[in-house]
Design an enzyme around this catalytic site. Structure first.
Site, mmCIF file in Angstrom:
data_model
loop_
_atom_site.group_PDB
_atom_site.id
_atom_site.type_symbol
_atom_site.label_atom_id
_atom_site.label_comp_id
_atom_site.label_asym_id
_atom_site.label_seq_id
_atom_site.Cartn_x
_atom_site.Cartn_y
_atom_site.Cartn_z
ATOM 1 N N HIS A 1 0.805 -1.228 0.000
ATOM 2 C CA HIS A 1 0.000 0.000 0.000
ATOM 3 C C HIS A 1 0.833 1.270 0.000
ATOM 4 O O HIS A 1 0.358 2.316 -0.413
ATOM 5 C CB HIS A 1 -1.009 -0.032 1.148
ATOM 6 N N GLU B 1 -10.877 -11.103 -4.574
ATOM 7 C CA GLU B 1 -9.426 -10.971 -4.384
ATOM 8 C C GLU B 1 -8.830 -12.167 -3.649
ATOM 9 O O GLU B 1 -7.659 -12.187 -3.323
ATOM 10 C CB GLU B 1 -9.084 -9.662 -3.685
ATOM 11 N N ASP C 1 -4.406 -8.319 -4.328
ATOM 12 C CA ASP C 1 -4.482 -9.426 -3.376
ATOM 13 C C ASP C 1 -4.668 -10.759 -4.089
ATOM 14 O O ASP C 1 -4.169 -11.781 -3.628
ATOM 15 C CB ASP C 1 -5.629 -9.199 -2.383
ATOM 16 N N CYS D 1 -10.060 -3.406 -10.274
ATOM 17 C CA CYS D 1 -9.593 -2.189 -9.588
ATOM 18 C C CYS D 1 -8.228 -2.387 -8.944
ATOM 19 O O CYS D 1 -7.757 -1.520 -8.220
ATOM 20 C CB CYS D 1 -10.615 -1.708 -8.569
#
Ligand code: PEP
Ligand code: MG
Length: 599
Positions: A212, A457, A481, A528
């Site tokens: 992240h 995910e 993920d 996404c």
């Protein structure tokens, strides 16, 4: 936070200012040139309090947890150092071994434990006091080598205190314009505090390309290199630094020629971005006339301008974690409602897809950190919707804020880390109950209730997409993920980053499986994860049947250019050929051909 001070200097010169090149992972493109700001975790405000007699064992255990974490950190830094040139690797390894030795049943450990047990001190202040005494006795020794170890003792102490305190708050507001942050590691929460109008970019020793922190860097448009071994050896605050966030290079004290070359590249990069801006008003439509929805992923509300400038059709993923970062308390319904309402209004009728809290794993839980024990395996533990369903108050607060914001414009609610239909059912039941309660309280809410979507995910969710499609109004495929879990690669670990492969046949098949299940159920499906924002993969995803992509705002023009240049029939044919392959290398080669044909 303290910094290693050094007078500004640049250009080639004596040994101290000799040019140094370091390599790492280029995670966020762009070239930053500016003065280094070397971050060290010093000057931490250490809390001091008394521990109750019956809580002493727990406090000692907390201290040992911090020691264990420090050992792991040092081990990781040591293996990273192995990639340095031999001389530097030996020096860095010796230093890190000295630090490790201080953590192994040493006087430091015994001393801290004794202070907790006999003086009932909390672990942080026990460490601080023990370090002060140790440093004093080292400094007094008549031995230059041992006296020099004082700095090491202090560094080990700071590491332990940082680990005990969990959240290192950083203040970046007073740095010179264009400063380049150089750190061992930056958390996503630290990165969120970087203002791209003032900070040039950053480089760290640890961190993977899909963690992240990297995503946050791309979102903010900050050039960044992560995983650069040896970065902090021989760099001082004030040194001139170049960060090439595409090539993954960091140059410290570049020679005049190299500097001139990078200034030219920087100008070219900026010119290209300006050119791409011209695309923002044009539709995302393929050459043969198929509309594609290009949405923005938002990490922070301040990226909204970037999303609008990039011509986003909506917000495809709002990571609501930002509301929980860099604070000690939890945001309430009213606060969350106001943030979401402002976003929805600012999007002016374009849909906002708000995802419920996805903390746990490598993401910082901030105020939640104290409430849950750190799981042995955070990526597989109490994360995302699992946490929300275990703590329904947390989820209800978010759902209430989202439903109320939905009264001001279209909103969709997205649920992270779904692994089975019963989780979706529970969230839907909660959403309905929250809606009834809000109506009773006289609030305006979204009418009809917003679509509720599942993030796909987890590989098991992709394989069971048919059953999930019957309880979901839409799917959003989170490739970050999905890749991590399919290939068992920690997305934030630079040591295994080379195995993180979006084109692995298993990953592509799971994506295909999900897209087909959504098609059968006639529900929309978007991608996404970071794959969607890379033009190289965008063409393949469209060829596989995806019509909605959501990405960091900075990538919108790049992907739009690709969409406008492609023919969907050709993309479908090429994707069919690619999906027929079982070899990753062959897949990559075919995709390269395809992208080359697109120019
Ligand atoms: C993903 O996993 O691809 C995703 C979009 O979610 P996040 O990156 O926030 O985990
Ligand atoms: Mg995810």
């Amino acid at each position: 936070m303290t910094t290693r001070q050094h007078p500004p200097r640049h250009g080639a010169g004596d040994a101290a200012t000799a040019e140094r090149l370091l390599r790492g992972l280029g995670v966020s493109p762009g070239i930053a040139i500016g003065p280094a700001h070397v971050m060290e975790a010093g000057a931490i405000q250490v809390p001091e309090y008394c521990v109750a007699e019956n809580a002493v064992d727990e406090e000692v255990a907390r201290f040992h947890g911090a020691v264990e974490k420090a050992r792991r950190q040092l081990g990781k830094l040591k293996s990273k150092a192995g990639t340095l040139p031999a001389d530097a690797a030996a020096d860095v390894a010796t230093l890190l071994e000295a630090h490790q030795a201080m953590l192994s049943g040493s006087r430091l450990i015994r001393g801290v434990e004794k202070r907790i047990r006999s003086e009932f001190l909390n672990a942080e202040s026990a460490v601080q006091q023990e370090i002060a005494v140790l440093a004093q006795s080292f400094a007094a020794m008549d031995d230059a080598y041992l006296a020099a170890r004082v700095a090491d003792v202090r560094e080990v102490g700071r590491r332990l205190i940082r680990n005990l305190m969990e959240t290192p708050y950083q203040a970046f507001s007073r740095l010179p314009d264009g400063a380049i942050i150089m750190a061992e590691e930056l958390s996503p929460a630290d990165t969120a505090l970087l203002d791209p109008r003032r900070i040039g970019g950053f480089a760290t020793v640890l961190g993977g390309a899909e963690g992240h922190t990297a995503i946050m860097a791309r979102s903010l448009g900050l050039p960044a290199v992560l995983g650069a071994a040896g970065l902090l050896q021989g760099v001082e605050t004030g040194d001139l630094v170049v960060v090439d966030g595409r090539a993954g290079r960091v140059l410290i004290n570049p020679s005049d020629d190299v500097l001139a070359d990078y200034r030219q590249r920087q100008a070219l990069w900026r010119a290209e971005r300006e050119q791409l801006k011209a695309l923002s008003g044009l539709p995302a439509i393929t050459r043969d006339g198929t509309d594609v929805t290009l949405n923005a992923n938002l990490e922070l509300p301040r990226e909204l301008d970037g999303a609008r400038d990039g011509g986003a059709a909506g917000v495809g993923l709002l990571r609501t974690e930002f509301m929980y970062m860099n604070r000690d308390d939890l945001p309430g319904e009213e606060e969350q409602y106001q943030v979401l309402r402002d976003l929805v209004i600012a999007m002016d009728g374009k849909p906002v897809t708000a995802r419920t809290l996805d903390v746990g794993g490598e993401k910082l839980a901030g105020a939640l950190a104290d409430r849950f024990a750190t799981p042995a395996n955070p990526a597989l533990g109490l994360r995302a919707i699992r946490l929300g369903l275990k703590e329904p108050k947390l989820l209800e607060t978010q759902l209430a804020a989202m439903l109320r914001a939905g009264a001001h414009g279209p909103i969709r609610i997205l649920v992270p880390m779904i692994s089975n239909p019963s989780e979706m059912r529970k969230v839907r039941d909660l959403m309905r109950a929250v809606a009834r309660r809000l109506l009773r309280r006289g609030h305006a809410i979204a009418d009809p209730l917003p679509p509720l979507g599942a993030m796909i995910e987890i590989p098991g969710a992709a394989l069971a997409a048919d059953s999930l499609s019957s309880v979901s109004d839409f799917f959003a495929i989170g490739t970050n993920d999905l890749i991590q879990y399919t290939l068992a690669i920690d997305r934030g670990d630079e040591q295994v980053a080379y195995l993180y492969d979006p084109l692995h046949p298993a990953v592509l098949r799971l994506v295909q499986f999900t897209v087909e299940a959504a098609g059968r159920a006639r529900i929309p499906v978007s991608v996404c994860g970071e794959m969607a924002g890379d033009p190289r993969y965008a063409a393949l995803l469209l060829g596989m049947g995806v019509r909605e992509l959501s990405m960091a705002p900075a990538n919108l023009p790049l992907v739009k250019r690709r969409v406008r240049g492609m023919d969907l029939r050709e993309a479908t044919r090429r994707a069919g050929m690619i999906m027929g392959q079982t070899d990753g290398g062959r897949i990559a080669a075919l995709l390269d051909d395809f992208n080359e044909a697109l120019g």
